[in-house]
Design a protein around this motif. Sequence first.
Motif, PDB file in Angstrom:
ATOM      1  N   LEU A  52      14.674  33.218  12.534  1.00  0.00           N
ATOM      2  CA  LEU A  52      14.226  34.252  11.612  1.00  0.00           C
ATOM      3  C   LEU A  52      14.756  33.997  10.204  1.00  0.00           C
ATOM      4  CD1 LEU A  52      14.512  37.433  13.845  1.00  0.00           C
ATOM      5  CD2 LEU A  52      12.430  36.278  13.098  1.00  0.00           C
ATOM      6  N   ALA A  53      15.980  33.506  10.090  1.00  0.00           N
ATOM      7  CA  ALA A  53      16.538  33.201   8.773  1.00  0.00           C
ATOM      8  C   ALA A  53      15.766  32.070   8.100  1.00  0.00           C
ATOM      9  CB  ALA A  53      18.007  32.828   8.910  1.00  0.00           C
ATOM     10  N   LYS A  54      15.265  31.158   8.887  1.00  0.00           N
ATOM     11  CA  LYS A  54      14.502  30.032   8.353  1.00  0.00           C
ATOM     12  C   LYS A  54      13.150  30.488   7.797  1.00  0.00           C
ATOM     13  CE  LYS A  54      12.680  25.540   9.787  1.00  0.00           C
ATOM     14  NZ  LYS A  54      12.506  24.619  10.907  1.00  0.00           N
ATOM     15  N   HIS A  55      12.597  31.562   8.351  1.00  0.00           N
ATOM     16  CA  HIS A  55      11.257  32.016   7.971  1.00  0.00           C
ATOM     17  C   HIS A  55      11.290  33.424   7.385  1.00  0.00           C
ATOM     18  CE1 HIS A  55       9.463  28.506   9.816  1.00  0.00           C
ATOM     19  NE2 HIS A  55      10.166  28.736  10.921  1.00  0.00           N
ATOM     20  N   LYS A  56      12.126  33.627   6.386  1.00  0.00           N
ATOM     21  CA  LYS A  56      12.230  34.944   5.757  1.00  0.00           C
ATOM     22  C   LYS A  56      10.945  35.332   5.038  1.00  0.00           C
ATOM     23  CE  LYS A  56      17.192  35.190   5.231  1.00  0.00           C
ATOM     24  NZ  LYS A  56      18.312  35.392   4.349  1.00  0.00           N
ATOM     25  N   ASP A  57      10.240  34.347   4.470  1.00  0.00           N
ATOM     26  CA  ASP A  57       8.996  34.652   3.764  1.00  0.00           C
ATOM     27  C   ASP A  57       7.949  35.244   4.703  1.00  0.00           C
ATOM     28  OD1 ASP A  57       8.883  32.209   5.103  1.00  0.00           O
ATOM     29  OD2 ASP A  57       7.458  31.333   3.687  1.00  0.00           O
ATOM     30  N   ILE A  58       7.883  34.726   5.907  1.00  0.00           N
ATOM     31  CA  ILE A  58       6.918  35.248   6.882  1.00  0.00           C
ATOM     32  C   ILE A  58       7.332  36.653   7.311  1.00  0.00           C
ATOM     33  CG2 ILE A  58       5.944  34.916   9.187  1.00  0.00           C
ATOM     34  CD1 ILE A  58       6.245  31.908   8.772  1.00  0.00           C
ATOM     35  N   GLN A  59       8.623  36.863   7.487  1.00  0.00           N
ATOM     36  CA  GLN A  59       9.103  38.196   7.863  1.00  0.00           C
ATOM     37  C   GLN A  59       8.699  39.234   6.829  1.00  0.00           C
ATOM     38  OE1 GLN A  59      13.100  38.836   9.492  1.00  0.00           O
ATOM     39  NE2 GLN A  59      13.357  36.621   9.252  1.00  0.00           N
ATOM     40  N   LYS A  60       8.869  38.911   5.550  1.00  0.00           N
ATOM     41  CA  LYS A  60       8.511  39.848   4.492  1.00  0.00           C
ATOM     42  C   LYS A  60       7.031  40.182   4.538  1.00  0.00           C
ATOM     43  CE  LYS A  60      12.077  38.427   1.220  1.00  0.00           C
ATOM     44  NZ  LYS A  60      12.344  37.787  -0.080  1.00  0.00           N
ATOM     45  N   LEU A  61       6.209  39.169   4.755  1.00  0.00           N
ATOM     46  CA  LEU A  61       4.764  39.389   4.809  1.00  0.00           C
ATOM     47  C   LEU A  61       4.383  40.272   5.994  1.00  0.00           C
ATOM     48  CD1 LEU A  61       3.572  35.784   3.906  1.00  0.00           C
ATOM     49  CD2 LEU A  61       3.299  37.825   2.496  1.00  0.00           C
ATOM     50  N   LEU A  62       4.980  40.009   7.143  1.00  0.00           N
ATOM     51  CA  LEU A  62       4.655  40.801   8.331  1.00  0.00           C
ATOM     52  C   LEU A  62       5.149  42.238   8.190  1.00  0.00           C
ATOM     53  CD1 LEU A  62       5.373  38.202  11.156  1.00  0.00           C
ATOM     54  CD2 LEU A  62       3.140  38.992  10.357  1.00  0.00           C
ATOM     55  N   LYS A  63       6.334  42.407   7.601  1.00  0.00           N
ATOM     56  CA  LYS A  63       6.865  43.753   7.410  1.00  0.00           C
ATOM     57  C   LYS A  63       6.051  44.547   6.400  1.00  0.00           C
ATOM     58  CE  LYS A  63      11.627  42.817   8.753  1.00  0.00           C
ATOM     59  NZ  LYS A  63      13.023  42.707   8.299  1.00  0.00           N
ATOM     60  N   SER A  64       5.405  43.851   5.451  1.00  0.00           N
ATOM     61  CA  SER A  64       4.591  44.541   4.456  1.00  0.00           C
ATOM     62  C   SER A  64       3.214  44.916   4.998  1.00  0.00           C
ATOM     63  CB  SER A  64       4.434  43.689   3.193  1.00  0.00           C
ATOM     64  OG  SER A  64       3.601  42.573   3.462  1.00  0.00           O
ATOM     65  N   GLY A  65       2.944  44.550   6.260  1.00  0.00           N
ATOM     66  CA  GLY A  65       1.699  44.961   6.888  1.00  0.00           C
ATOM     67  C   GLY A  65       0.613  43.895   6.923  1.00  0.00           C
ATOM     68  N   GLN A  66       0.925  42.688   6.527  1.00  0.00           N
ATOM     69  CA  GLN A  66      -0.062  41.607   6.576  1.00  0.00           C
ATOM     70  C   GLN A  66      -0.337  41.226   8.033  1.00  0.00           C
ATOM     71  OE1 GLN A  66      -1.753  40.146   4.112  1.00  0.00           O
ATOM     72  NE2 GLN A  66      -0.755  41.352   2.513  1.00  0.00           N
ATOM     73  N   SER A  67      -1.566  40.818   8.281  1.00  0.00           N
ATOM     74  CA  SER A  67      -1.894  40.340   9.619  1.00  0.00           C
ATOM     75  C   SER A  67      -1.314  38.943   9.803  1.00  0.00           C
ATOM     76  CB  SER A  67      -3.416  40.289   9.803  1.00  0.00           C
ATOM     77  OG  SER A  67      -3.975  39.295   8.963  1.00  0.00           O
TER      78      SER A  67
END
Length: 92
Positions: A52-67
Amino acid sequence: MLALLAEMARAEKDTLKERILSGLAHAKKHGTKSGRAIGRPKGTALETADYLAKHKDIQKLLKSGQSIRNAAKISGKGGSTVQRVAAAMKAA
């Protein structure tokens, strides 16, 4: 003519079987593993927190509601990577 082709196919199949069995015997003799059951070598898989630390950018996108598809497109990473991050987020 058909019988000749059938005999050649059978001989080729026998040769292939012999080579496969020889390779398996060689691997067993040398103590190596082969096949789909091997999996990833020990120590090379990341722990969930590290992944999860390696993919923080994806986490932000998913948390913002992106599919998942949009997150993959925006981040420039593969859809399967985004799916694994989403699954790791649920598990954590």
